[in-house]
Design a protein around this motif. Structure first.
Motif, PDB file in Angstrom:
ATOM      1  N   ASP A  98       0.900  -1.150   0.075  1.00 52.08           N
ATOM      2  CA  ASP A  98       0.144   0.113   0.052  1.00 52.08           C
ATOM      3  C   ASP A  98       0.702   1.308   0.113  1.00 52.08           C
ATOM      4  O   ASP A  98       0.313   2.498  -0.123  1.00 52.08           O
ATOM      5  N   GLN A  99       2.256   1.156   0.254  1.00 50.29           N
ATOM      6  CA  GLN A  99       2.874   2.149   0.129  1.00 50.29           C
ATOM      7  C   GLN A  99       3.432   2.773  -1.270  1.00 50.29           C
ATOM      8  O   GLN A  99       3.862   3.971  -1.536  1.00 50.29           O
ATOM      9  N   LEU A 100       2.994   1.910  -2.389  1.00 51.35           N
ATOM     10  CA  LEU A 100       3.185   2.329  -3.568  1.00 51.35           C
ATOM     11  C   LEU A 100       1.974   2.447  -4.212  1.00 51.35           C
ATOM     12  O   LEU A 100       0.948   1.867  -4.451  1.00 51.35           O
ATOM     13  N   LEU A 101       2.024   3.655  -5.022  1.00 51.74           N
ATOM     14  CA  LEU A 101       1.014   4.455  -5.618  1.00 51.74           C
ATOM     15  C   LEU A 101       1.346   4.530  -7.088  1.00 51.74           C
ATOM     16  O   LEU A 101       2.320   5.296  -7.185  1.00 51.74           O
ATOM     17  N   VAL A 102       0.525   4.202  -8.120  1.00 48.07           N
ATOM     18  CA  VAL A 102       0.996   4.522  -9.388  1.00 48.07           C
ATOM     19  C   VAL A 102      -0.164   5.210 -10.157  1.00 48.07           C
ATOM     20  O   VAL A 102      -1.160   4.364 -10.159  1.00 48.07           O
ATOM     21  N   PHE A 103      -0.151   6.233 -10.685  1.00 49.29           N
ATOM     22  CA  PHE A 103      -1.259   6.781 -11.503  1.00 49.29           C
ATOM     23  C   PHE A 103      -0.771   7.347 -12.815  1.00 49.29           C
ATOM     24  O   PHE A 103       0.324   7.960 -12.886  1.00 49.29           O
ATOM     25  N   ILE A 104      -1.649   7.649 -13.664  1.00 45.89           N
ATOM     26  CA  ILE A 104      -1.349   8.431 -14.912  1.00 45.89           C
ATOM     27  C   ILE A 104      -1.949   9.700 -14.743  1.00 45.89           C
ATOM     28  O   ILE A 104      -3.197   9.980 -14.363  1.00 45.89           O
ATOM     29  N   GLU A 105      -1.116  11.008 -15.376  1.00 43.42           N
ATOM     30  CA  GLU A 105      -1.467  12.248 -15.691  1.00 43.42           C
ATOM     31  C   GLU A 105      -1.273  12.654 -16.978  1.00 43.42           C
ATOM     32  O   GLU A 105      -0.518  12.155 -17.851  1.00 43.42           O
ATOM     33  N   GLU A 106      -2.071  13.550 -17.252  1.00 48.92           N
ATOM     34  CA  GLU A 106      -1.888  14.469 -18.749  1.00 48.92           C
ATOM     35  C   GLU A 106      -1.646  13.375 -19.758  1.00 48.92           C
ATOM     36  O   GLU A 106      -0.966  13.451 -20.492  1.00 48.92           O
ATOM     37  N   PRO A 117       7.761  10.822 -18.604  1.00 48.54           N
ATOM     38  CA  PRO A 117       6.804  10.770 -19.648  1.00 48.54           C
ATOM     39  C   PRO A 117       7.017   9.332 -20.550  1.00 48.54           C
ATOM     40  O   PRO A 117       7.906   8.805 -20.626  1.00 48.54           O
ATOM     41  N   LEU A 118       5.550   8.682 -20.744  1.00 46.56           N
ATOM     42  CA  LEU A 118       5.856   7.527 -21.381  1.00 46.56           C
ATOM     43  C   LEU A 118       4.802   7.453 -22.701  1.00 46.56           C
ATOM     44  O   LEU A 118       4.131   8.196 -22.773  1.00 46.56           O
ATOM     45  N   THR A 119       5.278   6.530 -23.552  1.00 51.32           N
ATOM     46  CA  THR A 119       4.448   6.160 -24.914  1.00 51.32           C
ATOM     47  C   THR A 119       4.221   4.814 -24.775  1.00 51.32           C
ATOM     48  O   THR A 119       4.960   4.086 -24.337  1.00 51.32           O
ATOM     49  N   GLU A 120       3.043   4.372 -25.542  1.00 53.94           N
ATOM     50  CA  GLU A 120       2.830   2.936 -25.568  1.00 53.94           C
ATOM     51  C   GLU A 120       1.917   2.857 -27.105  1.00 53.94           C
ATOM     52  O   GLU A 120       1.088   3.757 -27.381  1.00 53.94           O
ATOM     53  N   TYR A 180       1.386   9.685 -21.989  1.00 51.98           N
ATOM     54  CA  TYR A 180       1.009  10.292 -20.689  1.00 51.98           C
ATOM     55  C   TYR A 180       2.151  10.152 -19.630  1.00 51.98           C
ATOM     56  O   TYR A 180       3.385  10.001 -20.094  1.00 51.98           O
ATOM     57  N   THR A 181       2.009  11.232 -18.865  1.00 49.43           N
ATOM     58  CA  THR A 181       2.931  11.079 -17.503  1.00 49.43           C
ATOM     59  C   THR A 181       2.601  10.248 -16.541  1.00 49.43           C
ATOM     60  O   THR A 181       1.327   9.988 -16.171  1.00 49.43           O
ATOM     61  N   LEU A 182       3.602   9.075 -16.308  1.00 50.13           N
ATOM     62  CA  LEU A 182       3.234   8.105 -14.894  1.00 50.13           C
ATOM     63  C   LEU A 182       3.812   8.906 -13.913  1.00 50.13           C
ATOM     64  O   LEU A 182       4.956   9.275 -13.770  1.00 50.13           O
ATOM     65  N   SER A 183       3.028   8.809 -12.675  1.00 52.40           N
ATOM     66  CA  SER A 183       3.468   9.134 -11.417  1.00 52.40           C
ATOM     67  C   SER A 183       3.599   7.990 -10.502  1.00 52.40           C
ATOM     68  O   SER A 183       2.593   7.393 -10.642  1.00 52.40           O
ATOM     69  N   VAL A 184       4.755   7.802  -9.836  1.00 48.47           N
ATOM     70  CA  VAL A 184       5.012   6.745  -9.271  1.00 48.47           C
ATOM     71  C   VAL A 184       5.116   7.594  -7.608  1.00 48.47           C
ATOM     72  O   VAL A 184       6.059   8.246  -7.331  1.00 48.47           O
ATOM     73  N   VAL A 185       4.543   7.433  -6.569  1.00 48.00           N
ATOM     74  CA  VAL A 185       4.448   7.554  -5.056  1.00 48.00           C
ATOM     75  C   VAL A 185       4.855   6.546  -4.290  1.00 48.00           C
ATOM     76  O   VAL A 185       4.316   5.508  -4.294  1.00 48.00           O
ATOM     77  N   LEU A 186       5.964   6.733  -3.687  1.00 55.79           N
ATOM     78  CA  LEU A 186       6.491   5.747  -2.337  1.00 55.79           C
ATOM     79  C   LEU A 186       6.023   6.662  -1.163  1.00 55.79           C
ATOM     80  O   LEU A 186       6.430   7.507  -1.071  1.00 55.79           O
ATOM     81  N   THR A 187       5.188   6.201  -0.294  1.00 53.87           N
ATOM     82  CA  THR A 187       4.677   6.863   0.845  1.00 53.87           C
ATOM     83  C   THR A 187       5.308   6.509   1.854  1.00 53.87           C
ATOM     84  O   THR A 187       5.543   5.112   2.089  1.00 53.87           O
TER      85      THR A 187
END
Length: 136
Positions: free
Chosen positions: A23-31, A106-109, A48-55
């Motif tokens: 639960d410390q790892l959050l991954v979400f897409i922005e923009e 910034p990622l592309t697929e 898109y921009t991928l955001s990775v959060v370690l809390t």
């Protein structure tokens, strides 16, 4: 989109504290946006921009960065070949031992859509071409 799940898996496998507390790892897409042409195919690219959060992260930032770079080398190698940085980070130090760490990239697929003989559409994600890194 497959890359967010792939990166999540790589981080979970490489960082022991995330295995104990996923639960410390959050991954979400922005923009995010779609790039497509008005051609005969419905193929397109995700951008898109991928955001990775370690809390409340108390581990080594070096381990996180090394894991991110290894993943990028295989799944988004163009980010390692640019003059500008492809991986951005911010850290919010919560106390002497933990921080919240935000990483963005910034990622592309590429998604290939082909018309099948029966009239259906086949949808598949293209693998990233592997660059020739030379002997270095």
């Amino acid at each position: 989109m497959k890359k967010p799940d792939s990166l999540r898996k790589a981080l979970m496998e490489a960082i022991p504290t995330l295995q104990e507390r996923p639960d410390q790892l959050l991954v979400f897409i922005e923009e995010g946006n779609i790039e497509a042409t008005n051609g005969s195919s419905l193929s397109f690219e995700y951008h898109y921009t991928l955001s990775v959060v370690l809390t409340d992260y108390a581990g080594s930032a070096d381990l996180v960065m090394m894991t991110m770079l290894a993943w990028m080398k295989r799944h988004q190698p163009d980010l390692l070949m640019q003059q500008k940085p492809g991986l951005h980070f911010e850290a919010d130090h919560l106390n002497h031992t933990t921080c919240d760490l935000l990483l963005t990239l910034p990622l592309t697929e590429s998604v290939i859509v082909t018309q099948q003989a029966d009239g259906s559409q086949k949808i598949e994600h293209a693998d990233e071409p592997l660059p020739d890194w030379g002997s270095a």
